[in-house]
Design a protein around this motif. Structure first.
Motif, PDB file in Angstrom:
ATOM      1  N   ASN A   1      45.216  41.869  46.498  1.00 14.25           N
ATOM      2  CA  ASN A   1      46.549  41.922  45.598  1.00 14.25           C
ATOM      3  C   ASN A   1      46.373  42.906  44.408  1.00 14.25           C
ATOM      4  OD1 ASN A   1      48.643  39.940  46.464  1.00 14.25           O
ATOM      5  ND2 ASN A   1      46.900  38.953  46.810  1.00 14.25           N
ATOM      6  N   GLY A   2      47.358  43.623  43.748  1.00 15.84           N
ATOM      7  CA  GLY A   2      47.461  44.206  42.321  1.00 15.84           C
ATOM      8  C   GLY A   2      46.574  45.593  42.670  1.00 15.84           C
ATOM      9  N   HIS A   3      46.547  46.288  41.629  1.00 17.63           N
ATOM     10  CA  HIS A   3      45.885  47.713  41.555  1.00 17.63           C
ATOM     11  C   HIS A   3      44.817  47.833  40.218  1.00 17.63           C
ATOM     12  CE1 HIS A   3      49.361  48.332  44.223  1.00 17.63           C
ATOM     13  NE2 HIS A   3      49.918  47.937  43.649  1.00 17.63           N
ATOM     14  N   LEU A   4      44.140  48.575  40.731  1.00 20.15           N
ATOM     15  CA  LEU A   4      43.127  49.249  39.945  1.00 20.15           C
ATOM     16  C   LEU A   4      43.626  49.750  38.837  1.00 20.15           C
ATOM     17  CD1 LEU A   4      39.753  49.729  39.797  1.00 20.15           C
ATOM     18  CD2 LEU A   4      40.532  51.964  40.201  1.00 20.15           C
ATOM     19  N   ARG A   5      44.516  50.636  39.099  1.00 20.26           N
ATOM     20  CA  ARG A   5      45.073  51.525  37.892  1.00 20.26           C
ATOM     21  C   ARG A   5      45.721  50.333  36.754  1.00 20.26           C
ATOM     22  NH1 ARG A   5      47.633  56.470  37.088  1.00 20.26           N
ATOM     23  NH2 ARG A   5      46.796  57.288  38.988  1.00 20.26           N
ATOM     24  N   SER A   6      46.381  49.380  37.143  1.00 19.02           N
ATOM     25  CA  SER A   6      47.071  48.548  36.357  1.00 19.02           C
ATOM     26  C   SER A   6      46.105  47.535  35.640  1.00 19.02           C
ATOM     27  CB  SER A   6      48.447  47.893  36.835  1.00 19.02           C
ATOM     28  OG  SER A   6      48.074  47.540  38.203  1.00 19.02           O
ATOM     29  N   GLY A   7      44.808  47.303  36.331  1.00 15.31           N
ATOM     30  CA  GLY A   7      43.999  46.490  35.691  1.00 15.31           C
ATOM     31  C   GLY A   7      44.202  44.946  36.237  1.00 15.31           C
ATOM     32  N   ASP A   8      44.962  44.685  37.221  1.00 15.55           N
ATOM     33  CA  ASP A   8      45.271  43.416  37.731  1.00 15.55           C
ATOM     34  C   ASP A   8      45.005  43.089  39.156  1.00 15.55           C
ATOM     35  OD1 ASP A   8      47.096  44.911  39.073  1.00 15.55           O
ATOM     36  OD2 ASP A   8      48.882  44.004  38.492  1.00 15.55           O
ATOM     37  N   ALA A   9      43.836  43.929  39.550  1.00 17.86           N
ATOM     38  CA  ALA A   9      43.375  43.648  41.217  1.00 17.86           C
ATOM     39  C   ALA A   9      42.905  42.132  41.140  1.00 17.86           C
ATOM     40  CB  ALA A   9      42.517  44.614  41.428  1.00 17.86           C
ATOM     41  N   SER A  10      43.317  41.740  42.255  1.00 19.31           N
ATOM     42  CA  SER A  10      42.985  40.326  42.678  1.00 19.31           C
ATOM     43  C   SER A  10      42.546  39.956  44.098  1.00 19.31           C
ATOM     44  CB  SER A  10      43.719  39.414  42.126  1.00 19.31           C
ATOM     45  OG  SER A  10      44.951  39.352  42.603  1.00 19.31           O
ATOM     46  N   TRP A  11      41.743  38.954  44.346  1.00 17.57           N
ATOM     47  CA  TRP A  11      41.267  39.073  45.749  1.00 17.57           C
ATOM     48  C   TRP A  11      41.300  37.734  46.270  1.00 17.57           C
ATOM     49  CZ3 TRP A  11      39.618  43.075  49.008  1.00 17.57           C
ATOM     50  CH2 TRP A  11      39.681  44.330  48.438  1.00 17.57           C
ATOM     51  N   PHE A  12      41.812  37.296  47.656  1.00 18.82           N
ATOM     52  CA  PHE A  12      41.747  36.216  47.971  1.00 18.82           C
ATOM     53  C   PHE A  12      42.729  35.181  47.350  1.00 18.82           C
ATOM     54  CE2 PHE A  12      37.540  38.215  48.418  1.00 18.82           C
ATOM     55  CZ  PHE A  12      37.670  38.695  49.757  1.00 18.82           C
ATOM     56  N   LEU A  13      43.878  35.674  46.930  1.00 25.54           N
ATOM     57  CA  LEU A  13      44.706  34.736  46.360  1.00 25.54           C
ATOM     58  C   LEU A  13      45.089  33.417  47.387  1.00 25.54           C
ATOM     59  CD1 LEU A  13      47.165  36.837  44.186  1.00 25.54           C
ATOM     60  CD2 LEU A  13      45.015  35.456  43.482  1.00 25.54           C
ATOM     61  N   GLY A  14      45.283  32.541  46.490  1.00 25.57           N
ATOM     62  CA  GLY A  14      46.088  31.005  47.604  1.00 25.57           C
ATOM     63  C   GLY A  14      44.565  30.484  47.871  1.00 25.57           C
ATOM     64  N   GLY A  15      43.545  30.610  47.972  1.00 27.61           N
ATOM     65  CA  GLY A  15      42.048  30.269  48.431  1.00 27.61           C
ATOM     66  C   GLY A  15      41.625  29.433  47.406  1.00 27.61           C
ATOM     67  N   LYS A  16      40.882  28.141  47.850  1.00 27.00           N
ATOM     68  CA  LYS A  16      40.246  27.532  46.885  1.00 27.00           C
ATOM     69  C   LYS A  16      38.839  27.178  47.552  1.00 27.00           C
ATOM     70  CE  LYS A  16      43.902  24.741  44.773  1.00 27.00           C
ATOM     71  NZ  LYS A  16      43.207  24.827  43.249  1.00 27.00           N
ATOM     72  N   LEU A  17      38.021  27.085  46.642  1.00 28.97           N
ATOM     73  CA  LEU A  17      36.492  27.045  47.195  1.00 28.97           C
ATOM     74  C   LEU A  17      35.636  26.547  45.698  1.00 28.97           C
ATOM     75  CD1 LEU A  17      34.957  30.571  47.496  1.00 28.97           C
ATOM     76  CD2 LEU A  17      36.870  29.924  45.886  1.00 28.97           C
ATOM     77  N   ASN A  18      34.405  26.180  45.985  1.00 22.55           N
ATOM     78  CA  ASN A  18      33.554  25.775  45.011  1.00 22.55           C
ATOM     79  C   ASN A  18      32.239  26.718  45.290  1.00 22.55           C
ATOM     80  OD1 ASN A  18      31.103  24.134  44.158  1.00 22.55           O
ATOM     81  ND2 ASN A  18      32.850  23.869  42.675  1.00 22.55           N
ATOM     82  N   ALA A  19      31.903  27.368  44.242  1.00 22.18           N
ATOM     83  CA  ALA A  19      30.452  28.260  44.213  1.00 22.18           C
ATOM     84  C   ALA A  19      29.305  27.295  44.574  1.00 22.18           C
ATOM     85  CB  ALA A  19      30.345  28.903  42.895  1.00 22.18           C
ATOM     86  N   SER A  20      29.013  26.228  43.781  1.00 21.60           N
ATOM     87  CA  SER A  20      27.883  25.266  44.043  1.00 21.60           C
ATOM     88  C   SER A  20      28.072  24.930  45.311  1.00 21.60           C
ATOM     89  CB  SER A  20      28.094  24.191  42.979  1.00 21.60           C
ATOM     90  OG  SER A  20      26.932  23.481  43.047  1.00 21.60           O
ATOM     91  N   PHE A  21      28.867  24.511  46.019  1.00 22.26           N
ATOM     92  CA  PHE A  21      29.392  23.956  47.282  1.00 22.26           C
ATOM     93  C   PHE A  21      28.567  25.058  48.356  1.00 22.26           C
ATOM     94  CE2 PHE A  21      30.990  23.534  51.477  1.00 22.26           C
ATOM     95  CZ  PHE A  21      30.678  22.258  51.621  1.00 22.26           C
ATOM     96  N   ASN A  22      29.151  26.272  48.120  1.00 16.69           N
ATOM     97  CA  ASN A  22      28.634  27.376  48.797  1.00 16.69           C
ATOM     98  C   ASN A  22      27.160  27.803  48.843  1.00 16.69           C
ATOM     99  OD1 ASN A  22      30.917  29.055  50.514  1.00 16.69           O
ATOM    100  ND2 ASN A  22      32.110  28.106  48.746  1.00 16.69           N
ATOM    101  N   CYS A  23      26.536  27.535  47.597  1.00 16.80           N
ATOM    102  CA  CYS A  23      25.364  27.853  47.543  1.00 16.80           C
ATOM    103  C   CYS A  23      24.086  26.863  47.752  1.00 16.80           C
ATOM    104  CB  CYS A  23      24.879  28.381  45.943  1.00 16.80           C
ATOM    105  SG  CYS A  23      25.567  29.820  45.542  1.00 16.80           S
ATOM    106  N   VAL A  24      24.770  25.506  47.822  1.00 14.30           N
ATOM    107  CA  VAL A  24      23.817  24.467  47.897  1.00 14.30           C
ATOM    108  C   VAL A  24      24.371  23.345  49.175  1.00 14.30           C
ATOM    109  CG1 VAL A  24      22.692  22.494  46.713  1.00 14.30           C
ATOM    110  CG2 VAL A  24      23.482  24.185  45.472  1.00 14.30           C
ATOM    111  N   ASP A  25      25.538  22.810  49.306  1.00  8.62           N
ATOM    112  CA  ASP A  25      25.699  21.823  49.864  1.00  8.62           C
ATOM    113  C   ASP A  25      25.595  21.968  51.167  1.00  8.62           C
ATOM    114  OD1 ASP A  25      26.730  21.364  47.119  1.00  8.62           O
ATOM    115  OD2 ASP A  25      28.195  19.748  48.025  1.00  8.62           O
ATOM    116  N   ARG A  26      26.314  23.249  51.638  1.00  7.87           N
ATOM    117  CA  ARG A  26      26.571  23.540  53.042  1.00  7.87           C
ATOM    118  C   ARG A  26      25.102  23.613  53.704  1.00  7.87           C
ATOM    119  NH1 ARG A  26      28.822  29.353  53.670  1.00  7.87           N
ATOM    120  NH2 ARG A  26      27.746  30.600  51.947  1.00  7.87           N
ATOM    121  N   HIS A  27      24.226  24.070  53.001  1.00  6.32           N
ATOM    122  CA  HIS A  27      22.866  24.314  53.408  1.00  6.32           C
ATOM    123  C   HIS A  27      22.079  22.976  53.338  1.00  6.32           C
ATOM    124  CE1 HIS A  27      23.778  28.503  53.035  1.00  6.32           C
ATOM    125  NE2 HIS A  27      23.591  28.442  51.729  1.00  6.32           N
TER     126      HIS A  27
END
Ligand code: WTA
Length: 684
Positions: A73-99
């Motif tokens: 979503n959004g654009h580079l030019r306007s400085g509001d680019a964003s990715w994967f909107l609507g998604g939810k996750l946790n970084a620690s889970f992805n780095c640790v728990d699943r392994h």
């Protein structure tokens, strides 16, 4: 012809070298990208249809608590680019728990302590989950919650990784401050981000030298009401660590109160994962803000494709976790992929110059990643030490943080890689989150001294800095910019989005400006030439000349200061500071010292100024030399002409050219004399 053009022209005669066959023989499985044609195809898809390309990879490489609705979503030019909107996750889970659930006994962290005799210590993914859970529980008990900032001031030890993962487990935001920074720098960073908790250690150790981490923290937060709690990891178990009642707590004592699993908090894709302060050309350091999902995807994807890392692999990133390289390639990248990461606390020369190679031999490291500065040091001091060790487990050798000269690249390839490895010169920045330009191992042929081709999703452009126009086609040189947003790009500067726009997006509207000069040769390969702004790169550490000048100006005797970067054989660049003293200052200092039965010399005063910078910023920022001059060269509008200073200190005073536009042309001769007396004579 500019230097950039010259390099590109010369590069056109070079034939790119394919990955050596031994690389493939040593692989546990086929490369993730098979050849240049496949790279080109994937790159094309990533630019033409980023939503599908990154959307698919985000689903493949990350675990989501709630799927995202739209990849981009959004654009580079306007400085509001964003990715994967609507998604939810946790970084620690992805780095640790699943392994930890799938491969609990697999080693996650291998710790090589400062003293070799204390090594190694290994943590499996199950161990990591238990440690991270405990610290998350402590922090949560203290009221740390989603969005809160936690500062981390720790040496390169497993506790640093555990701290990171515990903070993000709560959805809180870490701000790591490199443990070489002074109390004053640490304080500035804590104040800027309102960190309510600090995680540190009693002390640190580097090449047997003690670093007084806790004391530095105490000084940094003295009188700061924002900091509520300090968690202190016991690294050396020194007996004299003052603990403030109600504020300071020992990690090991608090951890005893908690056991079991501490559940991760789901956050939105665009919620901030961390801040990392970095130097710019003006003003105070910027708190670069990284998003959760986009950053994690960039870290995982580049670790996999650029290094060609498979789950069995062991990555030895020799950089510190206080810098972006440590964030992305010692912590997040390898852990997201379920690999082992080597956490190395010491220096390449302690206890001797063979240290890196003993680590590689002992752990059968498959990937080694370091800044050219360390390679230059080893080349100078310890080439003979390499042959004593079996380092044949290595497949990919990475370089990062500064340009690697073709000769050094070749030396790396021959002496360390022994002709069997892929050499990955990786170009990127704190702001990019992960590699921007780098050769994919096993796929992209390399040329010594070139970072080669843009990573997936990076639509790189060379811009003519004079006209501001993009230079299309090959065999061009100018400044490097990027035409689109990519998932792991920094989203903002903390509490200062305008500064983000002004620094990166305004200089060339429609592009992200990297601040680096670069060229593109006839094969479309990129050659990075270094910063075109007032940022100096010393041993791969990014320093702002403005920040060093500000530190000098705080000295009561200094009336003006100008800092420049010059070439240095060992550290790549070195900082040289020119200072003007307040009228009568030296005389009064001499008088004052004589009344105390002493006699201060100019040399001592210059040393005092160096020490001032060590104290204000940190030892790694101390200039190579400080030169006291009667006047600095200035334009009529009062701008200091650093270009002239650079020429004089590089012994190229004959190339200064016309000085008639200066408001004080006579300053030049006087500076030449000062430099002769204080620098060249001294060097002889
Ligand atoms: C420089 C470090 C040439 C560049 C990852 C960039 C490089 C700055 C390379 C970012 C490379 C980094 N070749 N120059 N392979 N890698 N640089 O934010 O000037 O500490 O803009 O990130 O380092 O430094 P930073």
């Amino acid at each position: 012809m500019t230097l950039q053009h010259q390099v590109v022209h010369e590069a056109n005669n070079l034939v790119a070298r394919s990955t050596p066959k031994e690389f493939f023989q040593n692989q546990p499985e086929e490369s993730f990208c098979k050849d240049l044609a496949q790279y080109k195809e994937l790159h094309k898809q990533s630019i033409e249809n980023p939503e599908k390309f990154f959307g698919d990879f985000a689903n493949q490489l990350l675990d989501w608590d709630k799927p995202f609705v739209k990849a981009k979503n959004g654009h580079l030019r306007s400085g509001d680019a964003s990715w994967f909107l609507g998604g939810k996750l946790n970084a620690s889970f992805n780095c640790v728990d699943r392994h930890a659930f799938n491969t609990p006994d697999k080693v996650a962290i291998i710790y090589e302590a400062d003293e070799e005799t204390e090594s190694p210590v290994k943590l499996t993914y199950a161990d990591l989950l238990s440690e991270v859970s405990k610290v998350a529980a402590i922090l949560s008990d203290w009221g740390v919650k989603k969005g809160d900032r936690v500062a981390i001031y720790l040496p390169m030890i497993p506790a640093a990784i555990i701290a990171i993962l515990a903070v993000v487990r709560l959805g809180a935001v870490h701000s790591i401050v490199f443990a070489g920074f002074s109390a004053a720098s640490l304080r500035d960073r804590i104040v800027d981000c309102d960190a309510k908790v600090i995680i540190t250690s009693d002390e640190g150790k580097r090449a047997s030298k003690v670093i007084h981490s806790k004391k530095i923290v105490d000084t940094a937060i003295d009188g700061l009401s924002v900091v509520e709690k300090v968690l202190v990891f016991q690294r050396t178990a020194a007996s004299n660590i003052p603990m403030k009642f109600g504020r300071d707590f020992w990690w090991h004592e608090e951890a005893k109160k908690f056991s079991g699993y501490f559940p991760p908090t789901s956050v939105d894709s665009e919620d901030p994962l961390f801040l990392l302060y970095t130097s710019g050309s003006t003003g105070s350091p910027k708190g670069v803000v990284h998003s959760t999902a986009g950053y994690l995807l960039g870290a995982a994807l580049t670790t996999r494709y650029v290094f060609d890392i498979h789950q069995q692999d062991i990555l030895f990133t020799a950089g510190d976790v206080g810098w972006i390289t440590g964030h992305t390639y010692a912590c997040y990248g390898p852990l997201l992929l379920g690999c082992a990461t080597i956490i190395f606390e010491s220096t390449p020369t302690y206890p001797d110059i063979g240290r890196y190679w003993r680590i590689v031999q002992r752990h059968k490291a498959t990937h080694f990643y370091v800044a050219p500065t360390a390679l230059r040091l080893i080349k100078q001091l310890g080439e003979s030490a390499i042959a004593k060790y079996d380092i044949s487990s290595l497949r990919t050798l990475g370089s990062v943080g500064e340009p690697i000269a073709p000769e050094l690249w070749q030396w790396y390839d021959e002496k360390i890689g022994q002709g069997r490895c892929h050499i990955a010169d990786t170009y990127w920045q704190t702001e990019s989150g992960c590699h921007l330009i780098a050769p994919l191992a096993g796929a992209v042929p390399t040329k010594p001294g070139s970072a080669t081709v843009p990573f997936f999703g990076i639509d790189a452009a060379i811009i003519d800095p004079v006209s501001g126009k993009e230079l299309k086609g090959n065999d061009v040189a100018g400044v490097l910019a990027i035409k689109n947003s990519w998932p792991s790009m920094a989203r903002s500067v903390f509490r200062n989005h305008d500064r983000y726009i002004d620094t990166y997006l305004k200089p060339y509207p429609g592009y992200y400006f990297t601040g680096d000069g670069a060229g593109r040769d006839n094969d479309g390969y990129y050659w990075i030439r270094g910063r075109v702004d007032d940022v100096v790169n010393v041993s791969g550490h990014r320093l702002s000349t403005a920040e060093i000048e500000a530190a000098l100006l705080e000295h009561s005797g200094v009336s003006e200061a100008a800092v420049v970067g010059i070439h240095d054989d060992l550290t790549g660049q070195a900082v040289v500071a020119f200072v003007g003293l307040k009228e009568g200052y030296l005389v009064s200092r001499i008088k004052e010292s004589e009344s105390k039965g002493d006699h201060i010399t100019l040399t001592q005063l210059r040393q005092e100024l160096r020490i001032k910078i060590r104290a204000e910023i940190g030892p790694f920022a101390a200039p190579k030399t400080v030169i006291v001059v009667p006047d600095l060269p200035k334009t009529r509008s009062g701008k200091i002409m650093r270009r002239i200073l650079r020429k004089i200190i590089s012994n190229e005073a004959d190339q200064i050219g016309d000085t008639s536009t200066l408001s004080n042309p006579s300053a030049v001769e006087k500076i030449i004399t000062s430099v002769d007396e204080q620098f060249f004579n001294f060097k002889k």
